[in-house]
Design a protein around this motif. Structure first.
Motif, PDB file in Angstrom:
ATOM      1  N   ALA A 197       0.810  -1.222   0.000  1.00 17.03           N
ATOM      2  CA  ALA A 197       0.000   0.000   0.000  1.00 17.03           C
ATOM      3  C   ALA A 197       0.843   1.273   0.000  1.00 17.03           C
ATOM      4  O   ALA A 197       0.323   2.362  -0.242  1.00 17.03           O
ATOM      5  N   GLY A 198       2.141   1.146   0.289  1.00 18.65           N
ATOM      6  CA  GLY A 198       2.999   2.316   0.354  1.00 18.65           C
ATOM      7  C   GLY A 198       2.705   3.202   1.548  1.00 18.65           C
ATOM      8  O   GLY A 198       2.800   4.434   1.455  1.00 18.65           O
ATOM      9  N   VAL A 199       2.353   2.574   2.674  1.00 17.56           N
ATOM     10  CA  VAL A 199       2.039   3.339   3.880  1.00 17.56           C
ATOM     11  C   VAL A 199       2.917   2.871   5.031  1.00 17.56           C
ATOM     12  O   VAL A 199       3.458   1.764   5.015  1.00 17.56           O
ATOM     13  N   SER A 200       3.032   3.715   6.042  1.00 15.89           N
ATOM     14  CA  SER A 200       3.869   3.389   7.184  1.00 15.89           C
ATOM     15  C   SER A 200       3.107   2.557   8.210  1.00 15.89           C
ATOM     16  O   SER A 200       1.876   2.452   8.162  1.00 15.89           O
ATOM     17  N   VAL A 201       3.850   1.967   9.135  1.00 16.76           N
ATOM     18  CA  VAL A 201       3.249   1.300  10.298  1.00 16.76           C
ATOM     19  C   VAL A 201       3.626   2.126  11.526  1.00 16.76           C
ATOM     20  O   VAL A 201       4.724   2.685  11.602  1.00 16.76           O
ATOM     21  N   PRO A 202       2.731   2.234  12.506  1.00 20.79           N
ATOM     22  CA  PRO A 202       2.995   3.112  13.649  1.00 20.79           C
ATOM     23  C   PRO A 202       4.051   2.584  14.610  1.00 20.79           C
ATOM     24  O   PRO A 202       4.629   3.334  15.390  1.00 20.79           O
ATOM     25  N   GLY A 203       4.294   1.311  14.575  1.00 21.11           N
ATOM     26  CA  GLY A 203       5.299   0.681  15.431  1.00 21.11           C
ATOM     27  C   GLY A 203       5.492  -0.736  14.951  1.00 21.11           C
ATOM     28  O   GLY A 203       4.897  -1.158  13.951  1.00 21.11           O
ATOM     29  N   TYR A 204       6.355  -1.493  15.648  1.00 19.96           N
ATOM     30  CA  TYR A 204       6.589  -2.862  15.201  1.00 19.96           C
ATOM     31  C   TYR A 204       5.299  -3.667  15.360  1.00 19.96           C
ATOM     32  O   TYR A 204       4.697  -3.686  16.437  1.00 19.96           O
ATOM     33  N   PRO A 205       4.847  -4.342  14.291  1.00 20.09           N
ATOM     34  CA  PRO A 205       3.570  -5.070  14.349  1.00 20.09           C
ATOM     35  C   PRO A 205       3.520  -6.063  15.511  1.00 20.09           C
ATOM     36  O   PRO A 205       4.422  -6.878  15.685  1.00 20.09           O
ATOM     37  N   GLY A 206       2.472  -5.962  16.295  1.00 16.34           N
ATOM     38  CA  GLY A 206       2.310  -6.855  17.435  1.00 16.34           C
ATOM     39  C   GLY A 206       3.003  -6.397  18.690  1.00 16.34           C
ATOM     40  O   GLY A 206       2.689  -6.855  19.782  1.00 16.34           O
ATOM     41  N   GLY A 207       3.993  -5.508  18.532  1.00 20.76           N
ATOM     42  CA  GLY A 207       4.659  -4.935  19.695  1.00 20.76           C
ATOM     43  C   GLY A 207       5.811  -5.736  20.252  1.00 20.76           C
ATOM     44  O   GLY A 207       6.580  -5.226  21.066  1.00 20.76           O
ATOM     45  N   VAL A 208       5.967  -7.001  19.855  1.00 23.45           N
ATOM     46  CA  VAL A 208       7.061  -7.842  20.356  1.00 23.45           C
ATOM     47  C   VAL A 208       8.067  -8.042  19.233  1.00 23.45           C
ATOM     48  O   VAL A 208       7.762  -8.679  18.222  1.00 23.45           O
ATOM     49  N   ILE A 209       9.255  -7.480  19.389  1.00 14.68           N
ATOM     50  CA  ILE A 209      10.244  -7.523  18.313  1.00 14.68           C
ATOM     51  C   ILE A 209      11.075  -8.801  18.386  1.00 14.68           C
ATOM     52  O   ILE A 209      11.227  -9.401  19.454  1.00 14.68           O
ATOM     53  N   PRO A 210      11.625  -9.219  17.235  1.00 14.96           N
ATOM     54  CA  PRO A 210      12.549 -10.364  17.267  1.00 14.96           C
ATOM     55  C   PRO A 210      13.826  -9.982  17.995  1.00 14.96           C
ATOM     56  O   PRO A 210      14.301  -8.850  17.880  1.00 14.96           O
ATOM     57  N   THR A 211      14.386 -10.919  18.725  1.00 10.11           N
ATOM     58  CA  THR A 211      15.608 -10.649  19.488  1.00 10.11           C
ATOM     59  C   THR A 211      16.799 -11.453  18.990  1.00 10.11           C
ATOM     60  O   THR A 211      17.918 -11.244  19.457  1.00 10.11           O
ATOM     61  N   THR A 212      16.581 -12.370  18.051  1.00  8.03           N
ATOM     62  CA  THR A 212      17.668 -13.137  17.449  1.00  8.03           C
ATOM     63  C   THR A 212      17.566 -13.010  15.938  1.00  8.03           C
ATOM     64  O   THR A 212      16.496 -12.694  15.389  1.00  8.03           O
ATOM     65  N   MET A 213      18.667 -13.274  15.250  1.00  9.07           N
ATOM     66  CA  MET A 213      18.638 -13.217  13.787  1.00  9.07           C
ATOM     67  C   MET A 213      17.713 -14.290  13.232  1.00  9.07           C
ATOM     68  O   MET A 213      17.011 -14.075  12.239  1.00  9.07           O
ATOM     69  N   ALA A 214      17.681 -15.461  13.880  1.00  7.73           N
ATOM     70  CA  ALA A 214      16.798 -16.534  13.420  1.00  7.73           C
ATOM     71  C   ALA A 214      15.341 -16.093  13.459  1.00  7.73           C
ATOM     72  O   ALA A 214      14.563 -16.398  12.543  1.00  7.73           O
ATOM     73  N   GLN A 215      14.960 -15.372  14.491  1.00 10.35           N
ATOM     74  CA  GLN A 215      13.587 -14.867  14.564  1.00 10.35           C
ATOM     75  C   GLN A 215      13.318 -13.853  13.462  1.00 10.35           C
ATOM     76  O   GLN A 215      12.250 -13.862  12.836  1.00 10.35           O
ATOM     77  N   GLY A 216      14.276 -12.965  13.227  1.00  6.45           N
ATOM     78  CA  GLY A 216      14.101 -11.988  12.158  1.00  6.45           C
ATOM     79  C   GLY A 216      13.926 -12.646  10.805  1.00  6.45           C
ATOM     80  O   GLY A 216      13.038 -12.280  10.020  1.00  6.45           O
ATOM     81  N   TYR A 217      14.752 -13.654  10.521  1.00  8.02           N
ATOM     82  CA  TYR A 217      14.649 -14.348   9.234  1.00  8.02           C
ATOM     83  C   TYR A 217      13.379 -15.190   9.141  1.00  8.02           C
ATOM     84  O   TYR A 217      12.873 -15.425   8.031  1.00  8.02           O
ATOM     85  N   ALA A 218      12.840 -15.621  10.262  1.00  9.11           N
ATOM     86  CA  ALA A 218      11.579 -16.362  10.233  1.00  9.11           C
ATOM     87  C   ALA A 218      10.461 -15.481   9.687  1.00  9.11           C
ATOM     88  O   ALA A 218       9.611 -15.931   8.901  1.00  9.11           O
ATOM     89  N   VAL A 219      10.451 -14.209  10.087  1.00  7.57           N
ATOM     90  CA  VAL A 219       9.478 -13.263   9.545  1.00  7.57           C
ATOM     91  C   VAL A 219       9.752 -13.021   8.060  1.00  7.57           C
ATOM     92  O   VAL A 219       8.838 -13.030   7.234  1.00  7.57           O
ATOM     93  N   GLN A 220      11.030 -12.822   7.723  1.00 14.68           N
ATOM     94  CA  GLN A 220      11.399 -12.556   6.333  1.00 14.68           C
ATOM     95  C   GLN A 220      10.986 -13.696   5.415  1.00 14.68           C
ATOM     96  O   GLN A 220      10.507 -13.458   4.287  1.00 14.68           O
ATOM     97  N   GLU A 221      11.161 -14.925   5.858  1.00  9.04           N
ATOM     98  CA  GLU A 221      10.802 -16.077   5.028  1.00  9.04           C
ATOM     99  C   GLU A 221       9.306 -16.076   4.690  1.00  9.04           C
ATOM    100  O   GLU A 221       8.917 -16.318   3.541  1.00  9.04           O
ATOM    101  N   ILE A 222       8.478 -15.807   5.684  1.00  9.92           N
ATOM    102  CA  ILE A 222       7.030 -15.762   5.437  1.00  9.92           C
ATOM    103  C   ILE A 222       6.696 -14.634   4.465  1.00  9.92           C
ATOM    104  O   ILE A 222       5.887 -14.800   3.547  1.00  9.92           O
ATOM    105  N   ALA A 223       7.340 -13.487   4.645  1.00 20.46           N
ATOM    106  CA  ALA A 223       7.072 -12.343   3.778  1.00 20.46           C
ATOM    107  C   ALA A 223       7.510 -12.618   2.340  1.00 20.46           C
ATOM    108  O   ALA A 223       6.798 -12.244   1.390  1.00 20.46           O
ATOM    109  N   ILE A 224       8.655 -13.256   2.156  1.00 17.62           N
ATOM    110  CA  ILE A 224       9.115 -13.592   0.802  1.00 17.62           C
ATOM    111  C   ILE A 224       8.098 -14.478   0.100  1.00 17.62           C
ATOM    112  O   ILE A 224       7.746 -14.252  -1.064  1.00 17.62           O
ATOM    113  N   ASP A 225       7.617 -15.480   0.800  1.00 25.22           N
ATOM    114  CA  ASP A 225       6.685 -16.426   0.190  1.00 25.22           C
ATOM    115  C   ASP A 225       5.335 -15.789  -0.142  1.00 25.22           C
ATOM    116  O   ASP A 225       4.623 -16.280  -1.022  1.00 25.22           O
TER     117      ASP A 225
END
Length: 272
Positions: free
Chosen positions: A26-54
């Motif tokens: 949509a080309g719009v911003s988000v007000p904060g990190y979705p859900g409010g709980v951020i990833p704390t490890t690289m594996a968690q970050g890539y888990a989100v990225q994998e879902i988004a890629i697919d």
């Protein structure tokens, strides 16, 4: 997953990824990190990225490599991180400045890049690479610009796992001249300068990338193979921000000059 579940204290990749994808589409911003709980490890970050890629409605054509800031490396066990590049966000530089979007309320930056196009498929199971081995897989070295971008304004401040979770903070790639004789030029002799609105904001060389662009490629070859996504012939790899990360907003113009080797001009426009 419901909003109430997403707002619990549970890290929820299956909720987070669609929020980033929908905001980007949509080309719009988000007000904060979705859900409010951020990833704390690289594996968690890539888990989100994998879902988004697919779930992203476009072809994956390459990857960006970025550095993990030194203060985070020991804790995260990582020196570099990876993001994804899609076909519709890939442009060839022309005689006039290439437009790229800036999401209002989000994050946008310009990065000078030495970009590698793979000359052949990488083996599927090889996850450990040296720079020397990686050199054999270089088809072309291209001078260009990465558009760092995210719907989340604080993406960099929240840390590398957050960066990884949203496409590695990538929103496009501009391809400039091909450096045909790159093997005959020392990395430190490949100079580059980034100019925003007529003002120089950073200088560097290909040697500004730790270990050289080939070290960045070696990391990426192993990293994506470990995720079951080995690099294929023709894929692009941006190797690092050689003059730094330079924030821009809609209306800003940028020139990335590689001296006698060529330059790339671009302009930020409002996201639609």
């Amino acid at each position: 997953m419901t909003v109430s579940e997403a707002e619990s204290d549970t890290f929820a990749p299956a909720f987070i990824a669609p929020q980033f994808v929908q905001a980007r589409l949509a080309g719009v911003s988000v007000p904060g990190y979705p859900g409010g709980v951020i990833p704390t490890t690289m594996a968690q970050g890539y888990a989100v990225q994998e879902i988004a890629i697919d779930s992203w409605p476009d072809e994956l054509v390459g990857w960006k490599v970025g550095l993990v800031p030194p203060q985070h490396r020991e804790r995260l066990g990582a020196e570099r991180l990876a993001g994804c590049i899609f076909r519709k966000n890939l442009w060839d530089a022309g005689a006039t400045p290439t437009p790229f979007r800036s999401i209002s309320g989000g994050f946008t930056a310009v990065e000078a890049e030495f970009i590698i196009r793979l000359g052949k498929d990488a083996p599927e199971g090889k996850t450990d690479w040296t720079a020397e081995e990686a050199a054999d897989y270089v088809g072309e070295l291209i001078l260009g610009v990465e558009i760092a971008g995210s719907p989340l304004a604080t993406i960099n401040a929240l840390g590398p796992p957050v960066v990884a979770s949203d496409f590695g903070n990538n929103d496009g790639q501009i391809l400039g001249p091909v450096l045909a004789n790159w093997r005959d030029i020392a990395w430190e002799d490949m100079g580059v300068e980034t100019i925003i609105n007529g003002v120089s904001v950073g200088k560097g060389t290909a040697a500004s990338i730790p270990g050289s662009p080939l070290a960045a490629l070696a990391f990426l070859l192993g990293h994506v193979a470990s995720r079951g996504r080995p690099l294929k012939k023709g894929m692009l790899v941006t190797t690092g921000a050689s003059t730094g990360i330079h924030d821009v907003v809609a209306g800003d113009t940028a020139t990335v000059s590689f001296g006698a080797l060529g330059q790339v001009e671009c302009v930020a426009v409002p996201a639609r």
